[in-house]
Design an enzyme around this catalytic site. Structure first.
Site, mmCIF file in Angstrom:
data_model
loop_
_atom_site.group_PDB
_atom_site.id
_atom_site.type_symbol
_atom_site.label_atom_id
_atom_site.label_comp_id
_atom_site.label_asym_id
_atom_site.label_seq_id
_atom_site.Cartn_x
_atom_site.Cartn_y
_atom_site.Cartn_z
ATOM 1 N N HIS A 66 -2.887 6.535 4.293
ATOM 2 C CA HIS A 66 -1.793 5.578 4.527
ATOM 3 C C HIS A 66 -0.419 6.109 4.140
ATOM 4 O O HIS A 66 0.445 5.366 3.668
ATOM 5 C CB HIS A 66 -2.072 4.256 3.818
ATOM 6 C CG HIS A 66 -1.397 3.088 4.500
ATOM 7 N ND1 HIS A 66 -1.360 1.826 3.970
ATOM 8 C CD2 HIS A 66 -0.732 3.011 5.678
ATOM 9 C CE1 HIS A 66 -0.724 1.012 4.784
ATOM 10 N NE2 HIS A 66 -0.329 1.709 5.839
ATOM 11 N N CYS A 82 0.783 -1.245 0.000
ATOM 12 C CA CYS A 82 0.000 0.000 0.000
ATOM 13 C C CYS A 82 0.810 1.289 0.000
ATOM 14 O O CYS A 82 0.734 2.085 -0.935
ATOM 15 C CB CYS A 82 -0.939 0.004 1.207
ATOM 16 S SG CYS A 82 -2.065 -1.407 1.272
#
Length: 599
Positions: free
Chosen positions: A179, A123
Site C-alpha cells: 500500500h 493506511c
C-alpha cells in the site's frame, strides 16, 4: 471448499539449500525425530492456552515449549516488525476486550507495553512514516491514501528502512500488505530495499481469492511474489494463514547467525470481514454480526502470531530478536472495531483514530514486563531500528523520528516532546474556519492536528467525533450510543485538550487557554513551512488490470528521454553522496543523535 484455520501447517522443514550447523547432523536427526513425534503426540494448539480444537481434536504447542537451538550470538539483532491493519485501541485482551488475544497478551506482558503510542489515522500514511522516518508533509503523502488507479507511490528519493538495513548486512523480507504505490516498477517493494516480497500491493481485497475491485470494471488479482503475480497461490487459502506459512518458510531457510529484518504486514483485521468458520464458535454471544466477524478475524490473527513466535524459536532466531507489534491506525466501528473509551475512529485525528495498540517483546529488553507511557510515534521506528542494527543515517537526511530504544528498554525519558499528526491542505475545509479564528497565525479551515507535551490542538474538520461504547455493538437498542454522540458546535474550528489529564477528549480547553492555542498554532505554522507539495494525482485509465493480464501491477512507462534524464540525475546524486561519505570517514566521527527534529 472448506477453509483451514489460520495456524497453518507445521513450520516447514529446513530445505536442502538451507544452512545447517556444522558437525551437528546427528543432533539434527534426533531433533527431527523428536519434532515428528511431538507433532504426532500433541499436534497444534489453537488458542495458545490449552483449549480443545473442535475440528480435529488436536492441540498446538504453546509459545516457548520447544527449546531454541543453541547458536553463536551476533551483535546485530533480528528485527521483526508486525503491523496489524485497523485494529482498534480496545481490541486486545489487556485493554479489556471481550475478544480473546492470549498471544498478544502474553508477548506484551513479558515485554514493554506502549501506552502513549501514536500512528496515523489511515493506511498509507502510517506505512510511509514507518518506512521513511518522516512525517507525511515531508513526503507529499499528506492527503488520503494511495489509490490503486493513481500514478503515485512513496517518493523514490527517500531512503527506506530496508535499504538502510541492507547497507549493514541484513537480509530484508516483506510479507503482507504494501500500500505504498506500484504504478512504476521502481515503486515495487523489491526495488525499495526488500530482498523478497510476498503479499498484496493494494489496501484491501478478498482474503481467499485475493481479488480487488476498485470500481465497476476495475477489478484484478492482487497477490505477488517479488515482482510477479503469484498465480500459483490462487487456491483459496486465507491470507492470514498464507502469510504465516511464508514467514515460517523464510525463517526455516535463513541462517540465524546472520541478521534478518522481517516486515509482516497482515491484512487482518481490515474489511472485508472474513474469517475461517471455526473461529466464530467462540463468539456466538456477540449479537452484532460485524463485531462477531471482526472478533473471529482477530482471534485468527492472534493465533498466527503465536506461530510466528514459535517459528522464531524453532529456527534459532528468538533469543537475539526484537519483536515490535503495532496497529496501523484506529478501529472502524462500522466494520466491527472498537476504540472505547477513546473518541473517534479510523480516518480521524481524534485519539481513537491515531492512538494505537503497540508493544515490544524481546529477550534483549533490560526492563521486561513494564509499561512505557512516554511519547512514541511510528516515525521513531526508523532511527531506532537503524541504531540497533549498528547502521548510520546520513547527516543531510532530516528525520522526524527519534531513537527511542533506551526509552523503551530502560525506562528513560523520551527524546520526543511533540508529534505533528498532520497538515492536510486539500481535505474538505471547515466552513467556519478562518485566519481570524486562528489569531492571524493559522487558517483554521485547514485540517490539522498537533501534540506538544500534554497539549493537543486540532483545527478544521477532524472527522467523525463520537464515542462508541461496547453497548453500541449489541442489538439491544441505540439509546446508550445516542447518549454518547455529540454535535460539533456551529462555528467551531479549533479544539484544545490536555491529553494527559483528559485522554478521552471530553473537555475542550481552547477558550480557557488562548495563549496555549496561539503557541501550538505557531508550531503548526513552522511545520507547514517545511512541507512539500501534496502528491495526489488523478486516476490513470492505463491502470486497469484488464490491460495488464487481469493483474493489479505497474503500468506506467516513461519516454526514453525522460528515463535517461532521470537515470543521469540519480547517478549524479549517488556519486555526490559517495563523495560526501568518503569525506566524513576521513575527517570526522559519527556519534550523532539520531532523529534530528525539523525546525
Amino acid at each position: 471448499m472448506a477453509h483451514r484455520g489460520c495456524a497453518g501447517p507445521p513450520p516447514p522443514p529446513l530445505p536442502s539449500q538451507a544452512w545447517v550447523w556444522p558437525g551437528k547432523m546427528l543432533a539434527m536427526g534426533a531433533l527431527a525425530g523428536f519434532w515428528v513425534l511431538s507433532l504426532l503426540t500433541y499436534g497444534y494448539l489453537s488458542w495458545g492456552q490449552g483449549l480443545e480444537e473442535e475440528e480435529e481434536g488436536a492441540l498446538r504447542p504453546q509459545i516457548g515449549e520447544r527449546p531454541e537451538p543453541s547458536i553463536t550470538t551476533i551483535s546485530q539483532p533480528h528485527l521483526i516488525f508486525i503491523l496489524a491493519d485497523d485494529q482498534g485501541f480496545r481490541d486486545v485482551g489487556y485493554h479489556g476486550s471481550e475478544i480473546k488475544t492470549p498471544t498478544l497478551d502474553k508477548l506484551a506482558a513479558e515485554g514493554v507495553k506502549l501506552e502513549n503510542y501514536y500512528v496515523q489515522p489511515i493506511c498509507t500514511p502510517s506505512r510511509s512514516q514507518f518506512i521513511t522516518g518522516k512525517y507525511q508533509i515531508h513526503t507529499g503523502l499528506q492527503h488520503s491514501i494511495i489509490r490503486p488507479t493513481q500514478p503515485n507511490c512513496l517518493p523514490l528519493d527517500n531512503a527506506t528502512l530496508p535499504q538502510k538495513l541492507k547497507e549493514v548486512g541484513y537480509s530484508t523480507h516483506m510479507v503482507g500488505k504494501w500500500h505504498l504505490g506500484f504504478y512504476r516498477k521502481e515503486c515495487m517493494p523489491t526495488k525499495r530495499g526488500f530482498d523478497t516480497f510476498f503479499g498484496s500491493l493494494l489496501g484491501s481485497g478478498d482474503y481467499y481469492t485475493h481479488y480487488k475491485c476498485d470500481s465497476p470494471g476495475m477489478c484484478g488479482y492482487d497477490l505477488y511474489e517479488n515482482d510477479n503475480a503469484a498465480w500459483d497461490y490462487d487456491n483459496g487459502i486465507y491470507s492470514t494463514q498464507m502469510y504465516t506459512q511464508r514467514v515460517q518458510q523464510i525463517l526455516a531457510s535463513r541462517d540465524p547467525r546472520k541478521p534478518i529484518f522481517l516486515y509482516i504486514a497482515y491484512q487482518a483485521v481490515h474489511s472485508p470481514l472474513q474469517a475461517p468458520g471455526r473461529y466464530f464458535e467462540h463468539y456466538r454471544s456477540i449479537i452484532n454480526i460485524n463485531r462477531r466477524r471482526y472478533a473471529a478475524m482477530l482471534s485468527c490473527l492472534d493465533e498466527a502470531i503465536n506461530n510466528v513466535t514459535l517459528a522464531l524459536k524453532t529456527y534459532g532466531f528468538y533469543n537475539n530478536s526484537i519483536i515490535i507489534y503495532s496497529s496501523d491506525n484506529g478501529g472502524q466501528p462500522t466494520a466491527g472495531g472498537s476504540n472505547w473509551p477513546l473518541r473517534g475512529s479510523k480516518g480521524t485525528y481524534w485519539e481513537g483514530g491515531i492512538r494505537a495498540v503497540g508493544f515490544v517483546h524481546s529477550p534483549l529488553l533490560k526492563n521486561k514486563g513494564t509499561v512505557c507511557k512516554e511519547l512514541v510515534h511510528i516515525t521513531d521506528w526508523y532511527p531506532t531500528l537503524i541504531s540497533l542494527a549498528e547502521g548510520q543515517i546520513d547527516e543531510d537526511i532530516q528525520l522526524d523520528g527519534y531513537d527511542v530504544w533506551e526509552t523503551i528498554s530502560e525506562g528513560l525519558r523520551s527524546p520526543r516532546i511533540d508529534i505533528l499528526h498532520n497538515i492536510d491542505p486539500i481535505y474538505t475545509k471547515a466552513k467556519n474556519g478562518s485566519w481570524a479564528a486562528g489569531y492571524g497565525i493559522w487558517n483554521t479551515a485547514i485540517q490539522s492536528a498537533i501534540r506538544v507535551q500534554h497539549w493537543k490542538l486540532l483545527t478544521g474538520n477532524p472527522g467523525y467525533s463520537d464515542w462508541v461504547p461496547p453497548q453500541s455493538f449489541s442489538n439491544l437498542g441505540p439509546n446508550r450510543w445516542h447518549n454518547e454522540r455529540i454535535t460539533l458546535s456551529t462555528g467551531k474550528s479549533v479544539w484544545l485538550f490536555n491529553i494527559t489529564a483528559d485522554p478521552y477528549e471530553r473537555v475542550d480547553l481552547s477558550n480557557r487557554y488562548p495563549g496555549v492555542v496561539r503557541q501550538l498554532l505557531r508550531r503548526l505554522s513552522q511545520f507547514n513551512k517545511t512541507a512539500v507539495p501534496v502528491r495526489y494525482p488523478p486516476k490513470d485509465p492505463r491502470s486497469n488490470p484488464r490491460l495488464n493480464g487481469g493483474v493489479w501491477g505497474p503500468w506506467y512507462k516513461e519516454e526514453k528521454k525522460k528515463q535517461k534524464l532521470r537515470k543521469n540525475k540519480t547517478e549524479k546524486k549517488q556519486k555526490k553522496s559517495k563523495t560526501k561519505k568518503k569525506q566524513q570517514k576521513a575527517g570526522s566521527f559519527t556519534n550523532c543523535r539520531l532523529g534530528v527534529p525539523r525546525g
